[in-house]
Design a protein around this motif. Structure first.
Motif, short mmCIF file in Angstrom:
data_model
loop_
_atom_site.label_atom_id
_atom_site.label_comp_id
_atom_site.label_asym_id
_atom_site.label_seq_id
_atom_site.Cartn_x
_atom_site.Cartn_y
_atom_site.Cartn_z
N PRO A 126 0.84 -1.20 0.00
CA PRO A 126 0.00 0.00 0.00
C PRO A 126 0.88 1.25 0.00
O PRO A 126 2.01 1.21 0.50
N PRO A 127 0.39 2.35 -0.57
CA PRO A 127 1.21 3.58 -0.65
C PRO A 127 1.78 4.03 0.69
O PRO A 127 2.89 4.55 0.75
N SER A 128 1.04 3.80 1.78
CA SER A 128 1.50 4.25 3.10
C SER A 128 2.76 3.51 3.54
O SER A 128 3.58 4.05 4.28
N GLY A 131 6.49 3.92 0.62
CA GLY A 131 7.51 4.94 0.79
C GLY A 131 8.59 4.53 1.79
O GLY A 131 9.77 4.85 1.62
N LEU A 132 8.19 3.81 2.84
CA LEU A 132 9.14 3.37 3.85
C LEU A 132 10.13 2.36 3.27
O LEU A 132 11.33 2.41 3.56
N TRP A 191 11.96 6.41 10.54
CA TRP A 191 12.75 7.13 11.52
C TRP A 191 12.30 6.80 12.93
O TRP A 191 11.19 6.29 13.15
N LEU A 192 13.15 7.10 13.90
CA LEU A 192 12.92 6.72 15.28
C LEU A 192 11.76 7.45 15.92
O LEU A 192 11.04 6.90 16.75
N PHE A 193 11.56 8.71 15.55
CA PHE A 193 10.74 9.60 16.35
C PHE A 193 10.07 10.63 15.45
O PHE A 193 10.69 11.14 14.52
N THR A 194 8.81 10.90 15.71
CA THR A 194 8.09 11.93 14.95
C THR A 194 8.03 13.19 15.79
O THR A 194 7.47 13.18 16.91
N ALA A 195 8.61 14.26 15.29
CA ALA A 195 8.64 15.52 16.04
C ALA A 195 7.23 16.09 16.16
O ALA A 195 6.42 16.00 15.24
N GLU A 196 6.95 16.68 17.30
CA GLU A 196 5.64 17.28 17.55
C GLU A 196 5.46 18.54 16.71
O GLU A 196 6.43 19.20 16.32
#
Length: 392
Positions: A126-128, A131-132, A191-196
């Protein structure tokens, strides 16, 4: 074994039958395909089960709804089919290309071209998730190319240079993450973390930081969660293969097994601490705070230097930037550039696993061996035997 050159491969393997280095379990191309695809499906199912379980566990309670469970099952099935088709068609396409080339193998039609062509199966994802996967393979291909340049003497990949690269990548990545924080759908990243997202200043709220509760709790919670995640990954790699002897397995735990946890925990903790400090001292939040926060937090890389992480930080930033360019119509959306890039990277990496294993990213060894259910090791061993006979 060291790098296998084009001349060496073609001198030894050009005229061999495809059953010797593509499907030694059965001489017939068509009959062997039954075993090839069967093992590919089994290996792919095992490999992606662990990956999807880990990814869904990280999502927490969100995945427990009926809709999300069905979606998770569908994603797992699609990934399994993807891995099986890539592994299976590698052999099928290799046989067909040999036939088209006058029953001869060439350096590039043995593995590189087949695995470039079957890269199109990435469309099964799936597209989601697509990309990964593309991002991962691009990172691995860049790592291999840098290793090639280092071996040739053009660059020197030192620990210090990797750290600086990671610091710059982290600063740019966190800044671009915060800039696109207001979007409904963020760019999916490996990535490890999604910035707020940046918190808008309001008169009725005293807390100017991008979180609820106290800063101390926010920083400690982030550092603790990611320290625990890093520790679980390290211990799993150490203990799972030795489950039959748990006491002996625990006795092998050393300080080195805590380095990944220290890296993850301090990385998130320092980033959050600096963002909170700047918000408090300036009286408002801004995406620009991510630049110094990400850069200084990047020093945590010294706990666990890894070229793959350094590259991933920069490619992650480039991915967000390229998404912006697509949205502004500055890049043509009628040409599938990410798909073409993935096909090239996959072909290069599969080829590298056999022809240049000394500097091939370690992830590719595990991926190819697992998805082929161990068949790739047989092919590689057979190829080496044939080449060694010519060398002797």
């Amino acid at each position: 074994m060291a790098q296998i050159s084009k001349h060496m491969f073609e001198a030894a393997c050009s005229n061999v039958h495809c059953s010797e280095i593509l499907h030694p379990w059965n001489r017939s191309c068509w009959t062997s395909s039954i075993q090839t695809y069967r093992d590919s499906f089994i290996g792919s199912a095992k490999f992606y089960l662990i990956i999807h379980l880990a990814q869904n566990l990280m999502r927490g309670k969100k995945v427990l709804t009926k809709k999300e469970l069905i979606k998770a099952g569908e994603n797992y099935l699609r990934s399994t089919i993807l891995g099986a088709m890539i592994s299976g068609t590698c052999v099928t396409f290799g046989c067909i290309l040999r036939l088209l080339m006058g029953r001869k193998f060439t350096f590039f039609t043995y593995l590189m071209l087949p695995n470039t062509l079957n890269g199109l199966f990435i469309l099964l994802e799936p597209p989601s998730r697509r990309g990964l996967v593309i991002n991962l393979f691009c990172n691995l291909a860049i790592e291999y190319m840098l290793r090639c340049l280092e071996r040739a003497g053009y660059i020197a990949i030192t620990r210090g240079k990797q750290t600086v690269l990671f610091m710059l990548g982290s600063a740019l990545l966190f800044y671009l993450m915060r800039l696109e924080g207001e979007k409904k759908n963020r760019t999916p990243l490996l990535w490890l973390f999604t910035a707020e997202k940046v918190k808008q200043k309001t008169d009725d709220e005293q807390n100017v930081c991008p979180h609820k509760g106290t800063c101390t709790r926010y920083i400690a919670k982030g550092a603790g969660i990611y320290f625990g995640a890093g520790l679980c990954v390290s211990l799993a790699k150490t203990l799972l293969p030795k489950l039959r002897t748990p006491i002996k397995a625990l006795s092998t735990v050393r300080y080195n097994h805590f380095k990944l946890a220290l890296f993850f925990g301090s990385y998130i903790g320092i980033y959050r601490a600096i963002v909170c400090y700047l918000c408090r001292s300036r009286g408002y939040d801004s995406a620009l705070y991510a630049l110094p926060a990400g850069c200084i937090a990047g020093l945590s890389f010294l706990f666990k230097p890894n070229l793959g992480f350094a590259i991933a930080s920069l490619t992650g930033a480039f991915k967000i930037f390229s998404t912006t360019l697509y949205e502004k119509k500055m890049l043509p959306d009628n040409i599938p550039l990410p798909l073409l890039l993935y096909c090239f990277c996959q072909g290069t990496l599969f080829h590298t696993r056999f022809m240049d294993p000394d500097i091939c990213p370690s992830y590719m060894f595990n991926l190819i061996r697992s998805v082929s259910n161990g068949r790739s090791e047989i092919l590689y061993a057979n190829m080496l035997k044939i080449i060694n006979k010519i060398a002797i």
